[in-house]
Scaffold this motif. Structure first.
Motif, PDB file in Angstrom:
ATOM      1  N   ALA A  84     -42.317  -8.425 -67.946  1.00  0.00           N
ATOM      2  CA  ALA A  84     -42.003  -6.995 -68.014  1.00  0.00           C
ATOM      3  C   ALA A  84     -41.128  -6.705 -69.227  1.00  0.00           C
ATOM      4  O   ALA A  84     -41.320  -5.694 -69.909  1.00  0.00           O
ATOM      5  CB  ALA A  84     -41.312  -6.536 -66.735  1.00  0.00           C
ATOM      6  N   ASP A  85     -40.178  -7.597 -69.523  1.00  0.00           N
ATOM      7  CA  ASP A  85     -39.336  -7.418 -70.698  1.00  0.00           C
ATOM      8  C   ASP A  85     -40.177  -7.420 -71.974  1.00  0.00           C
ATOM      9  O   ASP A  85     -39.944  -6.617 -72.882  1.00  0.00           O
ATOM     10  CB  ASP A  85     -38.268  -8.513 -70.781  1.00  0.00           C
ATOM     11  CG  ASP A  85     -37.250  -8.428 -69.658  1.00  0.00           C
ATOM     12  OD1 ASP A  85     -37.158  -7.366 -69.001  1.00  0.00           O
ATOM     13  OD2 ASP A  85     -36.538  -9.428 -69.436  1.00  0.00           O
ATOM     14  N   ARG A  87     -43.378  -6.588 -72.228  1.00  0.00           N
ATOM     15  CA  ARG A  87     -44.158  -5.344 -72.276  1.00  0.00           C
ATOM     16  C   ARG A  87     -43.295  -4.182 -72.760  1.00  0.00           C
ATOM     17  O   ARG A  87     -43.736  -3.377 -73.577  1.00  0.00           O
ATOM     18  CB  ARG A  87     -44.758  -5.029 -70.906  1.00  0.00           C
ATOM     19  CG  ARG A  87     -45.921  -5.910 -70.529  1.00  0.00           C
ATOM     20  CD  ARG A  87     -46.655  -5.389 -69.305  1.00  0.00           C
ATOM     21  NE  ARG A  87     -45.804  -5.224 -68.140  1.00  0.00           N
ATOM     22  CZ  ARG A  87     -45.540  -6.181 -67.247  1.00  0.00           C
ATOM     23  NH1 ARG A  87     -46.072  -7.377 -67.386  1.00  0.00           N
ATOM     24  NH2 ARG A  87     -44.758  -5.947 -66.213  1.00  0.00           N
ATOM     25  N   ARG A  88     -42.052  -4.098 -72.273  1.00  0.00           N
ATOM     26  CA  ARG A  88     -41.155  -3.027 -72.704  1.00  0.00           C
ATOM     27  C   ARG A  88     -40.849  -3.154 -74.196  1.00  0.00           C
ATOM     28  O   ARG A  88     -40.817  -2.159 -74.914  1.00  0.00           O
ATOM     29  CB  ARG A  88     -39.864  -3.044 -71.884  1.00  0.00           C
ATOM     30  CG  ARG A  88     -39.998  -2.369 -70.539  1.00  0.00           C
ATOM     31  CD  ARG A  88     -38.638  -2.170 -69.889  1.00  0.00           C
ATOM     32  NE  ARG A  88     -38.012  -3.418 -69.509  1.00  0.00           N
ATOM     33  CZ  ARG A  88     -38.255  -4.072 -68.367  1.00  0.00           C
ATOM     34  NH1 ARG A  88     -39.111  -3.580 -67.507  1.00  0.00           N
ATOM     35  NH2 ARG A  88     -37.641  -5.195 -68.094  1.00  0.00           N
ATOM     36  N   ALA A  89     -40.621  -4.380 -74.666  1.00  0.00           N
ATOM     37  CA  ALA A  89     -40.337  -4.586 -76.087  1.00  0.00           C
ATOM     38  C   ALA A  89     -41.527  -4.158 -76.937  1.00  0.00           C
ATOM     39  O   ALA A  89     -41.357  -3.531 -77.986  1.00  0.00           O
ATOM     40  CB  ALA A  89     -39.982  -6.048 -76.350  1.00  0.00           C
ATOM     41  N   MET A  91     -43.876  -1.926 -76.117  1.00  0.00           N
ATOM     42  CA  MET A  91     -43.986  -0.464 -76.074  1.00  0.00           C
ATOM     43  C   MET A  91     -42.955   0.188 -76.999  1.00  0.00           C
ATOM     44  O   MET A  91     -43.258   1.148 -77.701  1.00  0.00           O
ATOM     45  CB  MET A  91     -43.823   0.059 -74.643  1.00  0.00           C
ATOM     46  CG  MET A  91     -45.026  -0.196 -73.769  1.00  0.00           C
ATOM     47  SD  MET A  91     -44.942   0.611 -72.165  1.00  0.00           S
ATOM     48  CE  MET A  91     -43.608  -0.264 -71.381  1.00  0.00           C
ATOM     49  N   LYS A  92     -41.746  -0.352 -77.003  1.00  0.00           N
ATOM     50  CA  LYS A  92     -40.707   0.192 -77.877  1.00  0.00           C
ATOM     51  C   LYS A  92     -41.118   0.023 -79.342  1.00  0.00           C
ATOM     52  O   LYS A  92     -40.969   0.938 -80.149  1.00  0.00           O
ATOM     53  CB  LYS A  92     -39.370  -0.504 -77.617  1.00  0.00           C
ATOM     54  CG  LYS A  92     -38.255   0.030 -78.466  1.00  0.00           C
ATOM     55  CD  LYS A  92     -36.938  -0.654 -78.165  1.00  0.00           C
ATOM     56  CE  LYS A  92     -35.869  -0.090 -79.079  1.00  0.00           C
ATOM     57  NZ  LYS A  92     -34.650  -0.845 -79.034  1.00  0.00           N
TER      58      LYS A  92
END
Length: 122
Positions: A84-85, A87-89, A91-92
């Motif tokens: 999840a980390d 994926r967030r990175a 997307m950012k």
């Protein structure tokens, strides 16, 4: 974290299972304790205690050499989810690339370079 892990290991459960139980009981509480399909089972209630014990063990281990007045009662445990980390990175990075006017190809090259530099510094 080792102290918290020891509590989970001793109980024979994963941190994820204890967190799921804690979330189930919290959700039931926030819903006003309904007597319906959201009612947590007995195992969930037992695992909430394991989560609490792990949290307390982590806080005690972390603060054992601190003055008593500075010691904390909770470690505020959270689950670590590397996928999840990541994926967030990503997307950012995509949002930043869009704001900078990069093309998808340029973003992909930059993303590969970022990941490669993290691997070398780790």
């Amino acid at each position: 974290m080792a102290a918290a892990r020891a509590v989970f290991d001793e109980a024979g459960i994963s941190p994820m299972r204890a967190a799921e139980a804690s979330f189930a009981v919290e959700g039931w509480d926030e819903a006003g304790f309904p007597d319906d399909d959201r009612y947590p089972d007995d195992e969930d209630f037992a695992l909430v205690h394991v989560w609490g014990e792990a949290d307390e063990a982590a806080a005690v281990a972390c603060c054992r050499d601190w003055p008593e007045e500075k010691q904390v009662r909770t470690a505020d445990l959270e689950l670590d989810d590397p996928e999840a980390d990541a994926r967030r990175a990503k997307m950012k990075a995509e949002m930043e690339a869009y704001a900078r006017g990069l093309t998808p190809d340029q973003l992909e090259k930059e993303w590969k370079m970022r990941r490669a530099s993290r691997v070398r510094t780790s």
